[in-house]
Scaffold this active site. Structure first.
Site, PDB file in Angstrom:
ATOM      1  N   ASP A 101       0.852  -1.181   0.000  1.00 26.06           N
ATOM      2  CA  ASP A 101       0.000   0.000   0.000  1.00 26.06           C
ATOM      3  C   ASP A 101       0.896   1.242   0.000  1.00 26.06           C
ATOM      4  O   ASP A 101       1.399   1.647   1.050  1.00 26.06           O
ATOM      5  CB  ASP A 101      -0.929   0.015   1.217  1.00 26.06           C
ATOM      6  CG  ASP A 101      -1.993   1.091   1.107  1.00 26.06           C
ATOM      7  OD1 ASP A 101      -3.046   0.817   0.496  1.00 26.06           O
ATOM      8  OD2 ASP A 101      -1.772   2.205   1.606  1.00 26.06           O
ATOM      9  N   GLU A 156       2.157   5.103  -0.201  1.00 27.06           N
ATOM     10  CA  GLU A 156       1.747   6.477   0.057  1.00 27.06           C
ATOM     11  C   GLU A 156       2.548   7.345  -0.898  1.00 27.06           C
ATOM     12  O   GLU A 156       3.700   7.039  -1.213  1.00 27.06           O
ATOM     13  CB  GLU A 156       2.005   6.882   1.510  1.00 27.06           C
ATOM     14  CG  GLU A 156       1.225   6.067   2.534  1.00 27.06           C
ATOM     15  CD  GLU A 156      -0.280   6.146   2.359  1.00 27.06           C
ATOM     16  OE1 GLU A 156      -0.792   7.224   1.941  1.00 27.06           O
ATOM     17  OE2 GLU A 156      -0.956   5.135   2.619  1.00 27.06           O
ATOM     18  N   ASP A 192      -2.558   1.790  -6.687  1.00 27.74           N
ATOM     19  CA  ASP A 192      -1.159   1.607  -6.293  1.00 27.74           C
ATOM     20  C   ASP A 192      -0.272   1.202  -7.467  1.00 27.74           C
ATOM     21  O   ASP A 192       0.849   1.692  -7.604  1.00 27.74           O
ATOM     22  CB  ASP A 192      -1.053   0.559  -5.179  1.00 27.74           C
ATOM     23  CG  ASP A 192      -1.748   0.996  -3.911  1.00 27.74           C
ATOM     24  OD1 ASP A 192      -1.094   1.603  -3.057  1.00 27.74           O
ATOM     25  OD2 ASP A 192      -2.962   0.752  -3.802  1.00 27.74           O
ATOM     26  N   HIS A 201      -4.063   5.596   6.436  1.00 20.57           N
ATOM     27  CA  HIS A 201      -3.178   6.298   5.492  1.00 20.57           C
ATOM     28  C   HIS A 201      -1.715   6.261   5.908  1.00 20.57           C
ATOM     29  O   HIS A 201      -0.890   6.949   5.303  1.00 20.57           O
ATOM     30  CB  HIS A 201      -3.634   7.741   5.248  1.00 20.57           C
ATOM     31  CG  HIS A 201      -5.017   7.830   4.669  1.00 20.57           C
ATOM     32  ND1 HIS A 201      -5.331   7.329   3.430  1.00 20.57           N
ATOM     33  CD2 HIS A 201      -6.171   8.335   5.192  1.00 20.57           C
ATOM     34  CE1 HIS A 201      -6.617   7.533   3.199  1.00 20.57           C
ATOM     35  NE2 HIS A 201      -7.154   8.126   4.248  1.00 20.57           N
ATOM     36  N   ASP A 231      -1.856   0.357   6.751  1.00 19.38           N
ATOM     37  CA  ASP A 231      -2.837  -0.005   5.722  1.00 19.38           C
ATOM     38  C   ASP A 231      -2.538  -1.402   5.167  1.00 19.38           C
ATOM     39  O   ASP A 231      -3.444  -2.222   5.004  1.00 19.38           O
ATOM     40  CB  ASP A 231      -2.808   1.010   4.573  1.00 19.38           C
ATOM     41  CG  ASP A 231      -3.514   2.315   4.923  1.00 19.38           C
ATOM     42  OD1 ASP A 231      -4.201   2.359   5.956  1.00 19.38           O
ATOM     43  OD2 ASP A 231      -3.381   3.286   4.160  1.00 19.38           O
TER      44      ASP A 231
END
Length: 311
Positions: free
Chosen positions: A110, A112, A210, A267, A272
């Site tokens: 995941d 960011e 992603d 987040h 996550d």
């Protein structure tokens, strides 16, 4: 423009075969189909509380929203009927195999990325957190984790909104390696665990963003080979909706539908990824079949992703 060229992914499933109507009709004359239909009708007629009671008596998890409860009970009873019939048609026995690709591990990731409160139409997200949790499908336990922050160079200064959303600070990315270094380090991490060579694995994400909208343009931006093991992947949100026949919503919604709570900070990429893995474990326990359901077109990857990639 080339970073945003057509990347309309396919469903990634190449395992389906079509049969003639005559063959299908002959197979469906098997009495097991009537038994399954009768069972399905009985379960459909039950109240939600009755279905939960049935699950409790079977020693199964009885927590979750009504759609989850319905699917869990039906899947268990269907599998039980098929396994008990030694004359069951091959197409039914194949449905009992919930891991037809023979996967041993799931790499749940995941990312960011850099962002603004309102992103301009041509905004390119740069990965700033690269977390992966390794889920062992035999034990359904997280066996290892990979984590690194990445230093962005197109947008070197994080917006206040980005920091507030992700919890990632400017000092954390200032001292972090560039994406190219992190990707190389991750590939070594895979090699150290014989993933992709000895052990078969698949990548899992919460949604297509992603890989399609983050990793793909990031690789093109950094002029690095797009990883071959990322061309096809499992979109958990899509799989959740298809399996439970319930609107999946976001990660927090899926957890609520399973009567689970988010653990950690939303987040935060690592938290996550861990929670995505928790949802995958519950889906596996409920009998969900593991199949690729997302894929980037090969011609797009070759043209804009610098070749066929690793593995």
């Amino acid at each position: 423009i080339y970073l945003r060229m057509a990347t309309n992914e396919t469903d990634g499933d190449e395992s389906r075969e079509e049969e003639g109507d005559g063959v299908c009709q002959l197979k469906r004359e098997h009495p097991l189909y009537k038994q399954i239909a009768a069972m399905s009708g009985t379960v459909n007629a039950m109240t939600d509380s009755k279905r939960r009671e049935e699950l409790k008596q079977l020693g199964l998890n009885h927590r979750g929203c009504p759609e989850v409860i319905l699917k869990r009970l039906k899947t268990h009873l269907r599998s039980k009927l098929i396994r008990a019939d030694v004359t069951a048609p091959r197409e039914l026995t194949a449905q009992v195999d919930t891991n037809p690709m023979g996967l041993e591990y799931l790499c749940v990731l995941d990312f960011e990325a850099t962002c603004e409160e309102v992103n301009p139409p041509d905004y390119i997200h740069e990965i700033i957190e690269f977390p992966v949790v390794l889920l062992n499908l035999a034990t359904l336990e997280i066996e290892a984790e990979f984590h690194s922050y990445c230093r962005p160079w197109l947008h070197p200064s994080l917006s206040k909104f980005c920091t507030r959303l992700t919890g990632i600070t400017q000092s954390q990315v200032n001292t972090a390696p560039l994406f190219t270094e992190v990707l190389a380090k991750f590939n070594r991490w895979l090699d150290e665990r014989d993933l992709g060579s000895v052990h078969k694995f698949a990548v899992v994400t919460d949604c297509p963003w992603d890989v399609r909208d983050c990793l793909f343009p990031q690789c093109a931006l950094a002029s690095v080979v797009f990883p071959k093991y990322m061309i096809r992947w499992i979109d958990m949100r899509k799989m959740f909706g298809s399996f439970y026949q319930a609107a999946p919503g976001n990660l927090a919604t899926m957890l609520r539908n399973l009567d689970m709570e988010f653990e950690g900070r939303e987040h935060c990429g690592r938290d996550d990824a861990r929670n995505i893995a928790r949802v995958m474990v519950r889906m596996r326990e409920d009998g969900c079949v593991l199949r690729y359901n997302r894929a980037l077109p090969q011609q797009t990857v070759v043209r804009y992703g610098n070749g066929s990639g690793r593995r």
